[in-house]
Design an enzyme around this catalytic site. Structure first.
Site, PDB file in Angstrom:
ATOM      1  N   LYS A 115       0.871  -1.191   0.000  1.00  0.00           N
ATOM      2  CA  LYS A 115       0.000   0.000   0.000  1.00  0.00           C
ATOM      3  C   LYS A 115       0.894   1.222   0.000  1.00  0.00           C
ATOM      4  CE  LYS A 115      -4.438   1.050   0.249  1.00  0.00           C
ATOM      5  NZ  LYS A 115      -5.576   0.311  -0.304  1.00  0.00           N
TER       6      LYS A 115
HETATM    7  P1  NAD Z   1     -13.689   7.439  -3.152  1.00  0.00           P
HETATM    8  O1  NAD Z   1     -12.805   8.566  -2.745  1.00  0.00           O
HETATM    9  O2  NAD Z   1     -13.988   7.224  -4.590  1.00  0.00           O
HETATM   10  O3  NAD Z   1     -15.107   7.528  -2.399  1.00  0.00           O
HETATM   11  C1  NAD Z   1     -15.217   7.681  -1.025  1.00  0.00           C
HETATM   12  C2  NAD Z   1     -16.638   8.144  -0.708  1.00  0.00           C
HETATM   13  O4  NAD Z   1     -16.745   8.284   0.718  1.00  0.00           O
HETATM   14  C3  NAD Z   1     -17.007   9.505  -1.283  1.00  0.00           C
HETATM   15  O5  NAD Z   1     -18.396   9.551  -1.545  1.00  0.00           O
HETATM   16  C4  NAD Z   1     -16.674  10.476  -0.130  1.00  0.00           C
HETATM   17  O6  NAD Z   1     -17.405  11.689  -0.196  1.00  0.00           O
HETATM   18  C5  NAD Z   1     -17.105   9.632   1.053  1.00  0.00           C
HETATM   19  N1  NAD Z   1     -16.430   9.997   2.302  1.00  0.00           N
HETATM   20  C6  NAD Z   1     -15.143  10.358   2.481  1.00  0.00           C
HETATM   21  N2  NAD Z   1     -14.910  10.637   3.772  1.00  0.00           N
HETATM   22  C7  NAD Z   1     -16.083  10.434   4.410  1.00  0.00           C
HETATM   23  C8  NAD Z   1     -16.498  10.560   5.750  1.00  0.00           C
HETATM   24  N3  NAD Z   1     -15.652  10.975   6.686  1.00  0.00           N
HETATM   25  N4  NAD Z   1     -17.796  10.256   6.049  1.00  0.00           N
HETATM   26  C9  NAD Z   1     -18.644   9.856   5.090  1.00  0.00           C
HETATM   27  N5  NAD Z   1     -18.320   9.729   3.809  1.00  0.00           N
HETATM   28  C10 NAD Z   1     -17.056  10.019   3.470  1.00  0.00           C
HETATM   29  O7  NAD Z   1     -13.005   6.137  -2.512  1.00  0.00           O
HETATM   30  P2  NAD Z   1     -13.257   4.622  -2.913  1.00  0.00           P
HETATM   31  O8  NAD Z   1     -12.239   4.197  -3.911  1.00  0.00           O
HETATM   32  O9  NAD Z   1     -14.702   4.419  -3.197  1.00  0.00           O
HETATM   33  O10 NAD Z   1     -12.850   3.891  -1.558  1.00  0.00           O
HETATM   34  C11 NAD Z   1     -13.738   3.778  -0.471  1.00  0.00           C
HETATM   35  C12 NAD Z   1     -13.222   2.695   0.464  1.00  0.00           C
HETATM   36  O11 NAD Z   1     -13.136   1.450  -0.245  1.00  0.00           O
HETATM   37  C13 NAD Z   1     -11.836   2.912   1.042  1.00  0.00           C
HETATM   38  O12 NAD Z   1     -11.787   2.336   2.332  1.00  0.00           O
HETATM   39  C14 NAD Z   1     -10.936   2.114   0.102  1.00  0.00           C
HETATM   40  O13 NAD Z   1      -9.713   1.737   0.704  1.00  0.00           O
HETATM   41  C15 NAD Z   1     -11.825   0.926  -0.138  1.00  0.00           C
HETATM   42  N6  NAD Z   1     -11.516   0.176  -1.346  1.00  0.00           N
HETATM   43  C16 NAD Z   1     -11.529   0.777  -2.564  1.00  0.00           C
HETATM   44  C17 NAD Z   1     -11.260   0.023  -3.693  1.00  0.00           C
HETATM   45  C18 NAD Z   1     -11.355   0.607  -5.078  1.00  0.00           C
HETATM   46  O14 NAD Z   1     -11.203  -0.159  -6.055  1.00  0.00           O
HETATM   47  N7  NAD Z   1     -11.616   1.882  -5.237  1.00  0.00           N
HETATM   48  C19 NAD Z   1     -10.927  -1.341  -3.572  1.00  0.00           C
HETATM   49  C20 NAD Z   1     -10.934  -1.920  -2.300  1.00  0.00           C
HETATM   50  C21 NAD Z   1     -11.224  -1.145  -1.196  1.00  0.00           C
END
Ligand code: NAD
Length: 419
Positions: free
Chosen positions: A107
């Site tokens: 990471k």
């Molecule tokens: P992103 O930045 O695209 O979306 C995050 C969302 O959460 C947005 O809508 C944002 O406004 C909201 N958010 C941020 N902080 C917040 C808070 N304090 N309270 C409420 N909402 C909040 O990110 P993502 O890629 O969708 O990732 C989200 C989670 O999924 C993370 O934990 C990431 O590690 C995990 N994840 C992502 C992927 C991927 O392929 N993108 C894969 C595995 C895990």
């Protein structure tokens, strides 16, 4: 901050220890898995648009590479630090092992609020970071991908910088690239689609079917939350609440997900959406729904609010959204939790497909990708479910046990160097 200080690290390691106890894992294996193989901290100085220079802290952690090259996202967020990055790298080791990929866990990230930088500043930041960590990444070493605050454009800049340093194009150094430069079809939706598949598998295990009476709340409407909502709506479920950092919106009759997606994609906050009830993110987590998908950040369901979380199924779209205590409370009252390393593994599975396609220079169609994604997740889900029954434990520990079993086998075969 020490490597072991972040709440996420403490929580992940405690869960690992618990799983190790249940399965009777050799303590020597656990001892090796506590520490990341390699952790690099770098200074990332860039010139801002106003002419001044600002230095950011960057990190890349490789937790364990027994099964293959490191794999894991790059996060641009103000909360990024070494310990949190190490915890997320550790989770990647178990995620890759659990779903049977020939990849290890890594990471990276930069402590920065990307919303405060211009596009040019973000490009400089990404290129300098890529330069600073280039000696420990590469298609056979460690392959970054997008995470919170980064996207396909970030990966394109990263890939271009690495390629400039090598003198030839190296598409396999990152995944999550735009299709035009070697990205894979289906990668952008893969994590959310995988979450939706897992909810479906959980329903099947309980002899239920997703339909118009299935209510869903999604915390975090981003790269994971949006495709999960789209897919579950396609399966017939009613998405009654979604949220972003600005707040949450609710409609008991179901939200128009296409409209909500267009709204947020145009850069609007959900709190400004019309004809919906505005609620808080905290209220969303406690709604009386069938399925709750925390898909934003870690640690949002804790021992404080867990007793008020009513959803029957909780699909961990984010990494570590439920603390260990919250998982215990919800499991005790009969809630079904689909653990993060299984539930959100769709992204790394299709990243793996992207890496393989890039190495072969031969690309697959979307049906092939989605059907392979479905099959890997189905096998992994069944494996975790059967492990939970075998050890009479919950799905979270069962996921760690399944992953640990694969890792233990591989670590024993490879042995400890020097012997
Ligand atoms: P992103 O930045 O695209 O979306 C995050 C969302 O959460 C947005 O809508 C944002 O406004 C909201 N958010 C941020 N902080 C917040 C808070 N304090 N309270 C409420 N909402 C909040 O990110 P993502 O890629 O969708 O990732 C989200 C989670 O999924 C993370 O934990 C990431 O590690 C995990 N994840 C992502 C992927 C991927 O392929 N993108 C894969 C595995 C895990």
């Amino acid at each position: 901050m020490s490597l072991f200080d972040a709440p996420l690290f403490k929580d992940a390691y405690k869960q690992l220890e618990d799983a190790a106890d249940v399965m009777g894992l050799d303590r020597n294996i656990l001892e090796r898995l506590k520490y990341p193989k390699r952790a690099l901290q770098v200074a990332v100085p860039i010139r801002l648009d106003d002419g001044s220079v600002k230095t950011f802290q960057g990190f890349r952690v490789q937790h364990n590479m027994t099964l293959g090259p490191g794999k894991g996202g790059i996060r641009f967020h103000p909360k990024v630090d070494l310990s949190e990055t190490a915890a997320l790298a550790m989770l990647m080791t178990f995620k890759c092992a659990l779903v049977g990929l020939p990849l290890g866990g890594a990471k990276g990230g930069i402590e920065v609020d990307p919303n405060e930088l211009s596009r040019q500043e973000l490009q400089s930041l990404t290129r300098r970071y890529a330069t600073e960590i280039n000696m420990i990444v590469g298609p056979s070493i460690d392959i970054p991908a997008p995470d919170i605050g980064t996207d396909g454009q970030t990966m394109a800049w990263f890939m271009d910088t690495y390629s400039q340093l090598k003198g030839y194009t190296v598409p396999g150094v990152v995944t999550g690239k735009p299709i035009a430069i070697g990205g894979s079809l289906g990668r952008a939706e893969a994590t959310g689609k995988g979450v939706a598949f897992c909810v479906n598998f959980a329903y099947q295990k309980k002899g239920l079917t997703i339909g118009k009476d299935t209510t869903v709340a999604i915390h975090g409407f981003g790269k994971v939350g949006v495709p999960a909502a789209v897919d579950l709506a396609e399966q017939g479920a009613k998405i009654v609440a979604i949220s972003d950092v600005s707040g949450a919106v609710y409609n008991a009759d179901g939200l128009d997900i296409t409209h909500c997606t267009e709204w947020t994609k145009s850069g609007n906050y959900l709190k400004d959406l019309k004809n919906v009830t505005i609620i808080s993110n905290e209220e969303l987590l406690e709604l009386d729904v069938d399925v709750l998908i925390p898909a934003a950040i870690d640690g949002v369901v804790t021992k404080e609010n867990a007793p008020r979380v009513k959803a029957k199924f909780i699909a961990e779209g984010a990494n570590g959204p439920l603390t260990k205590e919250a998982i215990e409370i919800i499991t005790k009252r009969g809630g079904f939790i689909i653990p993060d390393i299984l539930c959100n593994a769709g992204g790394v599975i299709v990243s793996y497909f992207e890496w393989v396609q890039g190495l072969q220079n031969f690309f697959w169609d979307l049906d092939q990708i989605n059907s392979k994604l479905h099959d890997i997740l189905k096998d992994s889900f069944d494996n975790v479910y059967e492990t939970a029954q075998k050890y009479e434990t919950d799905m979270k520990k069962a996921a760690f046990i399944s992953a640990l079993s694969r890792l233990e086998r591989a670590m024993r075969l490879r042995g400890l160097f020097p012997a």
